[in-house]
Structure formats: structure tokens, C-alpha cells
Scaffold this active site. Structure first.
Site, short mmCIF file in Angstrom:
data_model
loop_
_atom_site.label_atom_id
_atom_site.label_comp_id
_atom_site.label_asym_id
_atom_site.label_seq_id
_atom_site.Cartn_x
_atom_site.Cartn_y
_atom_site.Cartn_z
N PRO A 11 0.80 -1.23 0.00
CA PRO A 11 0.00 0.00 0.00
C PRO A 11 0.83 1.28 0.00
CG PRO A 11 -0.13 -1.11 2.13
CD PRO A 11 0.54 -2.06 1.18
N ASN A 12 0.31 2.24 -0.73
CA ASN A 12 0.86 3.60 -0.83
C ASN A 12 2.14 3.70 -1.66
OD1 ASN A 12 -1.18 4.89 0.84
ND2 ASN A 12 -0.25 3.76 2.54
N ARG A 19 5.07 11.02 -2.60
CA ARG A 19 4.79 10.66 -1.21
C ARG A 19 6.04 10.87 -0.35
NH1 ARG A 19 4.67 4.51 1.14
NH2 ARG A 19 4.12 5.05 3.28
N TYR A 24 11.25 8.90 1.08
CA TYR A 24 11.26 7.84 0.07
C TYR A 24 11.91 8.25 -1.25
CZ TYR A 24 8.00 5.73 3.37
OH TYR A 24 7.42 5.21 4.51
N ASN A 75 8.13 -5.57 -1.18
CA ASN A 75 8.10 -4.41 -0.30
C ASN A 75 6.64 -4.29 0.16
OD1 ASN A 75 7.95 -1.99 1.02
ND2 ASN A 75 9.20 -0.86 -0.46
N ALA A 78 3.27 -0.72 4.70
CA ALA A 78 2.87 -0.82 6.11
C ALA A 78 2.39 -2.22 6.49
CB ALA A 78 1.79 0.21 6.41
N GLU A 99 12.80 -9.51 1.46
CA GLU A 99 12.04 -8.35 1.97
C GLU A 99 12.82 -7.09 1.60
OE1 GLU A 99 12.02 -8.13 6.22
OE2 GLU A 99 10.52 -6.53 6.28
N HIS A 101 12.84 -2.69 1.58
CA HIS A 101 12.30 -1.38 1.98
C HIS A 101 13.21 -0.27 1.48
CE1 HIS A 101 9.35 -3.21 4.60
NE2 HIS A 101 10.30 -4.01 5.03
N ARG A 108 13.29 4.28 12.33
CA ARG A 108 12.14 5.18 12.32
C ARG A 108 11.27 4.96 13.56
NH1 ARG A 108 9.50 4.84 6.56
NH2 ARG A 108 8.43 6.70 7.37
C1 DQA Z 1 8.40 1.08 3.48
C2 DQA Z 1 8.53 1.21 5.00
C3 DQA Z 1 7.20 1.00 5.70
O1 DQA Z 1 7.33 1.18 7.10
C4 DQA Z 1 6.17 1.99 5.19
O2 DQA Z 1 4.92 1.73 5.78
C5 DQA Z 1 6.08 2.03 3.71
C6 DQA Z 1 7.32 2.00 2.93
C7 DQA Z 1 9.73 1.39 2.75
O3 DQA Z 1 9.87 1.00 1.60
O4 DQA Z 1 10.59 2.07 3.31
O5 DQA Z 1 5.02 2.16 3.12
O6 DQA Z 1 8.05 -0.27 3.18
#
Ligand code: DQA
Length: 145
Positions: A11-12, A19, A24, A75, A78, A99, A101, A108
């Protein structure tokens, strides 16, 4: 044997580019997928990508990857921090799982320090921004041999 890698974005991540660029960066998700695809191709791997804001879509994609994809790079956004259905689906996948990120969740907010994906991943790549997408493909290629 299939050389298909499934890249999943949670998501997002569809909003990357605009964003929270201070966290990011300014590259879009399409930019990151292009980076991943080029790195995969350099290792003779094909890449399929899915982004979804819905947990069910990601669980379904992981289920359908069984017996079809050689590895998964995810990735989870959240979902990383609480989506046990994604943990369970990945646990049932027979290939390597990486995994990924962009940021380093461990540096964080405290709620980001827990990953329910890490226990079912071969390894995690965090905090290297967009370079992580190429690093993840290098890792997958190494794991697949
Ligand atoms: C994220 C890190 C997560 O905590 C966050 O909710 C994201 C992006 C990252 O790529 O740094 O949406 O996965």
C-alpha cells in the site's frame, strides 16, 4: 526451471515520487520497477510486478506464485508491520523471499521496528533507497544460483 521473479509492492507505494520525498525519494514506482527489471535481466531473470493497496490481492498473488515463480521480492509497505496473512502466504511459498524497503524502518518510529515478513524471508534489504531494487535482484540471483 522457471526464472520468473515476482516483485510485489504494498500500500501507498503507488504514490512514490510525491509521497514524503524526504523519506522515500523522488523516483516513482515505475522507475523502481524498471531498475529491478534491468537488474533481473542482467541475471537472466524475468520480472513480473504487482502493486496493490489491498492485503487480499497480495496474498492471492503469493498463492498463485507457488510452482510458477522462482522467487519473490516484496516491499509490503505498512503491511510489513502487522499483516500475518502475508507472513503465512510467504511461509507456504517454496522459493527464496527477499524483503525490501526503501527506508530503514528500524531507524524510524518504534511501530516500524517489527516486521512480520522478516521471519519468513531469506533476507532483508533496507535503507538503500532505489538501489535496493537492484540489490534485491542480485540477492535473488545469488540464492537461485
Ligand atoms: C516502506 C517502509 C514501511 O514502514 C512503510 O509503511 C512504507 C514503505 C519502505 O519501503 O521504506 O510504506 O516499506
Amino acid at each position: 526451471m522457471t526464472r520468473l521473479v515476482l516483485l510485489l509492492s504494498g500500500p501507498n507505494l503507488n504514490m512514490l515520487g510525491t509521497r514524503q520525498p524526504e523519506v522515500y525519494g523522488t523516483a516513482t514506482l515505475d522507475d523502481h520497477v524498471a531498475t529491478a527489471r534491468a537488474a533481473a535481466a542482467a541475471h537472466g531473470l524475468d520480472l513480473e510486478h504487482l502493486q496493490s493497496n489491498a492485503e487480499a490481492d497480495l496474498v492471492g498473488a503469493i498463492q498463485r506464485a507457488r510452482g510458477r515463480c522462482a522467487a519473490i521480492v516484496i516491499n509490503p509497505g505498512a503491511f510489513t508491520h502487522y499483516a500475518w496473512s502475508i507472513h503465512d502466504a510467504l511461509a507456504a511459498f517454496e522459493g527464496p523471499v527477499v524483503e525490501l524497503h526503501l527506508s530503514n524502518p528500524n531507524s524510524r518510529e518504534p511501530w516500524r521496528h517489527t516486521s512480520v515478513v522478516a521471519p519468513v524471508a531469506s533476507g532483508s534489504i533496507v535503507g538503500f533507497g532505489g538501489k535496493g531494487y537492484a540489490l534485491a535482484m542480485d540477492a535473488v540471483a545469488g540464492l537461485l544460483g
